[in-house]
Design a protein around this motif. Structure first.
Motif, PDB file in Angstrom:
ATOM      1  N   GLY A  44      -6.577   9.656 -31.909  1.00 57.12           N
ATOM      2  CA  GLY A  44      -7.613  10.118 -31.129  1.00 57.12           C
ATOM      3  C   GLY A  44      -7.904   9.554 -30.088  1.00 57.12           C
ATOM      4  O   GLY A  44      -7.732   8.153 -29.630  1.00 57.12           O
ATOM      5  N   GLY A  45      -8.977  10.429 -29.020  1.00 61.56           N
ATOM      6  CA  GLY A  45      -9.338  10.196 -28.525  1.00 61.56           C
ATOM      7  C   GLY A  45     -10.625   9.120 -28.540  1.00 61.56           C
ATOM      8  O   GLY A  45     -11.125   9.185 -30.002  1.00 61.56           O
ATOM      9  N   SER A  46     -11.867   8.903 -27.798  1.00 61.28           N
ATOM     10  CA  SER A  46     -12.540   7.885 -28.032  1.00 61.28           C
ATOM     11  C   SER A  46     -13.611   8.779 -27.175  1.00 61.28           C
ATOM     12  O   SER A  46     -13.713  10.028 -26.332  1.00 61.28           O
ATOM     13  N   VAL A  47     -15.132   8.300 -27.662  1.00 60.55           N
ATOM     14  CA  VAL A  47     -16.505   8.935 -26.999  1.00 60.55           C
ATOM     15  C   VAL A  47     -16.953   7.691 -26.142  1.00 60.55           C
ATOM     16  O   VAL A  47     -16.695   6.216 -26.627  1.00 60.55           O
ATOM     17  N   VAL A  48     -16.968   8.161 -24.413  1.00 64.02           N
ATOM     18  CA  VAL A  48     -17.243   6.933 -23.819  1.00 64.02           C
ATOM     19  C   VAL A  48     -17.352   7.516 -23.063  1.00 64.02           C
ATOM     20  O   VAL A  48     -18.217   8.497 -22.514  1.00 64.02           O
ATOM     21  N   PHE A  49     -18.901   6.357 -23.097  1.00 64.20           N
ATOM     22  CA  PHE A  49     -20.155   6.900 -21.948  1.00 64.20           C
ATOM     23  C   PHE A  49     -20.265   6.145 -20.936  1.00 64.20           C
ATOM     24  O   PHE A  49     -19.521   4.670 -20.581  1.00 64.20           O
ATOM     25  N   HIS A  50     -20.247   6.275 -20.010  1.00 59.16           N
ATOM     26  CA  HIS A  50     -20.091   6.181 -18.132  1.00 59.16           C
ATOM     27  C   HIS A  50     -21.246   5.705 -17.177  1.00 59.16           C
ATOM     28  O   HIS A  50     -22.195   7.047 -17.296  1.00 59.16           O
ATOM     29  N   VAL A  51     -22.109   4.932 -16.831  1.00 55.34           N
ATOM     30  CA  VAL A  51     -22.828   4.802 -16.344  1.00 55.34           C
ATOM     31  C   VAL A  51     -22.825   4.943 -14.610  1.00 55.34           C
ATOM     32  O   VAL A  51     -22.014   4.934 -14.214  1.00 55.34           O
ATOM     33  N   GLY A 124     -11.305   6.175 -31.351  1.00 56.16           N
ATOM     34  CA  GLY A 124     -10.763   7.302 -31.860  1.00 56.16           C
ATOM     35  C   GLY A 124      -9.759   7.121 -33.156  1.00 56.16           C
ATOM     36  O   GLY A 124      -9.269   6.138 -33.302  1.00 56.16           O
ATOM     37  N   GLY A 125      -9.154   7.900 -34.417  1.00 54.67           N
ATOM     38  CA  GLY A 125      -8.753   7.496 -35.276  1.00 54.67           C
ATOM     39  C   GLY A 125      -7.219   7.367 -34.718  1.00 54.67           C
ATOM     40  O   GLY A 125      -6.275   7.763 -34.094  1.00 54.67           O
ATOM     41  N   ASN A 126      -6.685   6.082 -34.870  1.00 45.12           N
ATOM     42  CA  ASN A 126      -5.323   5.489 -35.412  1.00 45.12           C
ATOM     43  C   ASN A 126      -4.193   7.264 -35.507  1.00 45.12           C
ATOM     44  O   ASN A 126      -4.397   7.611 -37.085  1.00 45.12           O
ATOM     45  N   GLY A 127      -3.394   6.757 -35.180  1.00 42.93           N
ATOM     46  CA  GLY A 127      -2.115   8.047 -35.583  1.00 42.93           C
ATOM     47  C   GLY A 127      -1.011   7.724 -36.110  1.00 42.93           C
ATOM     48  O   GLY A 127      -1.485   6.901 -37.570  1.00 42.93           O
ATOM     49  N   LYS A 149      -6.125   8.681 -38.911  1.00 46.60           N
ATOM     50  CA  LYS A 149      -7.062   8.496 -39.666  1.00 46.60           C
ATOM     51  C   LYS A 149      -7.798   9.491 -39.273  1.00 46.60           C
ATOM     52  O   LYS A 149      -8.044  10.320 -37.898  1.00 46.60           O
ATOM     53  N   PRO A 150      -9.170  10.159 -39.789  1.00 45.23           N
ATOM     54  CA  PRO A 150      -9.902  11.109 -39.004  1.00 45.23           C
ATOM     55  C   PRO A 150     -11.063  10.002 -38.406  1.00 45.23           C
ATOM     56  O   PRO A 150     -10.855   8.993 -37.876  1.00 45.23           O
ATOM     57  N   GLY A 151     -11.284  10.779 -36.842  1.00 42.28           N
ATOM     58  CA  GLY A 151     -12.816  10.385 -36.221  1.00 42.28           C
ATOM     59  C   GLY A 151     -13.465   9.890 -37.236  1.00 42.28           C
ATOM     60  O   GLY A 151     -14.181  10.438 -38.281  1.00 42.28           O
TER      61      GLY A 151
END
Length: 382
Positions: A44-51, A124-127, A149-151
């Motif tokens: 699954g995709g991750s949540v990323v913060f970009h400065v 993100g959750g693993n496949g 795996k759920p996010g």
């Protein structure tokens, strides 16, 4: 008009679910019992913060309050893996802090030094595994696969503290915005009534080819601001990371004799660290009757407590004393760069308050000031 400046936001972030594993078998010609061939699910995709330095506010987080990464794709036959989910990238300006909305815990602070940093907040959750992983000598045709795996889901409070080198502090109509207007091209709104400034304004004082000094002007502080009176308390956090402060005192007013003590008291009630920052005392409106005498009395009172504290008389209306103010602002930042604090614009270390005081009168430099538009300033009204 609606003010576009936004320094707080509450958002919900969700990382993507992993894709499910696949149950499949090889069915090729001449291979009637080819065994399991189910592929794994994608991550699954991750949540990323970009400065990003070009951002100045958190307004973009108010229009979109839920950020969700994509789920991973399911596995397929012939041992084909599912596609990984795309990350969701959330841009934030330097000076942003992330807090857990439910617990109030500080998660991360982004400073100027973190420019262009990518911070992976939620993975993100693993496949899930396909049935290929479950084959064995006793189970050569497994019909088992794992779900992805759920996010994760989190609620965040996002706060912005403007990254500036010097902060302007004073009562309403003391002349802070006028000074910013003269020194930079920020163009804040200026009018002869209290609380003309409703949002922080930033200006860039360009000293030389390698040095820019960012000056922050916040709404005027009034007595009781630390308990929520007026507008200043909401924006005091925007000068909490500055190298020093400029106290602007209106010497055309009889109450100016107690102005410095009142401002200092409000800063102390808000933050002891903020109240200890090095500062310059600017006595404005020297062109008005009685102002020079009041400025002299203020200087004497302050020097009884701290003989090395600089008190500078000036008049924005008649343009007197401004060159000295420019030199002192640059000298203040130069002194701070000699020690532990890091300037928000140069990235160099800046000294502690004790070191700054001991060197207070030793450094004097002349600089030219060029008007530079600072993106994101807004002089509109509510």
């Amino acid at each position: 008009m609606v003010i576009q400046f936004a320094d707080e936001a509450v958002i919900e972030v969700r990382s993507g679910k992993g894709g499910n594993g696949c149950v499949a078998f090889r069915r090729e010609k001449y291979v009637p019992m080819g065994g399991p061939a189910g592929g794994d699910g994608g991550k699954g995709g991750s949540v990323v913060f970009h400065v990003k330095r070009n951002l100045r506010t958190l307004a973009h987080l108010r229009y979109k309050q839920v950020f969700k990464a994509r789920n991973g794709g399911d596995g397929e036959g012939a041992n084909r893996f599912g596609k990984n989910g795309d990350d969701v990238v959330i841009p934030v300006p330097p000076g942003t802090s992330l807090f857990d909305y439910d617990t109030g815990e500080l998660i991360r602070e982004f400073t100027t030094e973190a420019e262009d940093e990518l911070f992976v907040f939620l993975e993100g959750g693993n496949g899930g595994w396909g049935n290929t992983h479950f084959k064995s000598s006793t189970n050569q045709a497994p019909r088992i696969a794992l779900e992805g795996k759920p996010g994760e889901v989190r609620r965040l409070r996002v706060e912005l503290s403007i990254m500036a080198d010097v902060g302007l502090v004073g009562f309403p109509n003391a002349g802070k915005s006028s000074l910013l207007d003269l020194f930079t091209n920020a163009r804040p709104k200026i009018a002869p009534y209290p609380f003309t400034t409703k949002i922080p304004n930033l200006g860039v004082l360009h000293a030389d080819a390698e040095r820019d000094i960012i000056i922050a002007d916040i709404p005027g502080i009034i007595e009781g601001a630390s308990q929520g009176a007026g507008l200043g308390i909401r924006f005091l956090k925007h000068i909490s990371r500055t190298a020093g402060l400029l106290f602007m005192i209106d010497c055309s007013d009889d109450d100016c004799l107690t102005a410095y003590d009142t401002l200092q008291s409000e800063l102390e009630n808000f933050s002891q660290e903020l109240a200890r920052k090095p500062r310059l005392i600017l006595c404005n409106k020297m062109d008005t009757e009685g102002a020079p005498e009041r400025a002299k009395m203020i200087e004497q009172a302050i020097h009884q407590k701290d003989p090395e504290q600089a008190v500078i008389p000036l008049s924005i209306f008649s343009r007197t004393g401004l060159d000295q103010v420019r030199r002192e602002i640059l000298a203040l930042v130069q002194r701070m760069e000699a020690g532990g604090y890091k300037s928000t614009t140069t990235g160099k270390p800046v000294a502690t308050e004790k070191d700054a005081k001991s060197e207070f009168m030793k450094s004097r430099s002349v600089c030219d000031v060029y008007p530079i538009q600072y993106p994101g300033s807004d002089d509109s009204e509510e």
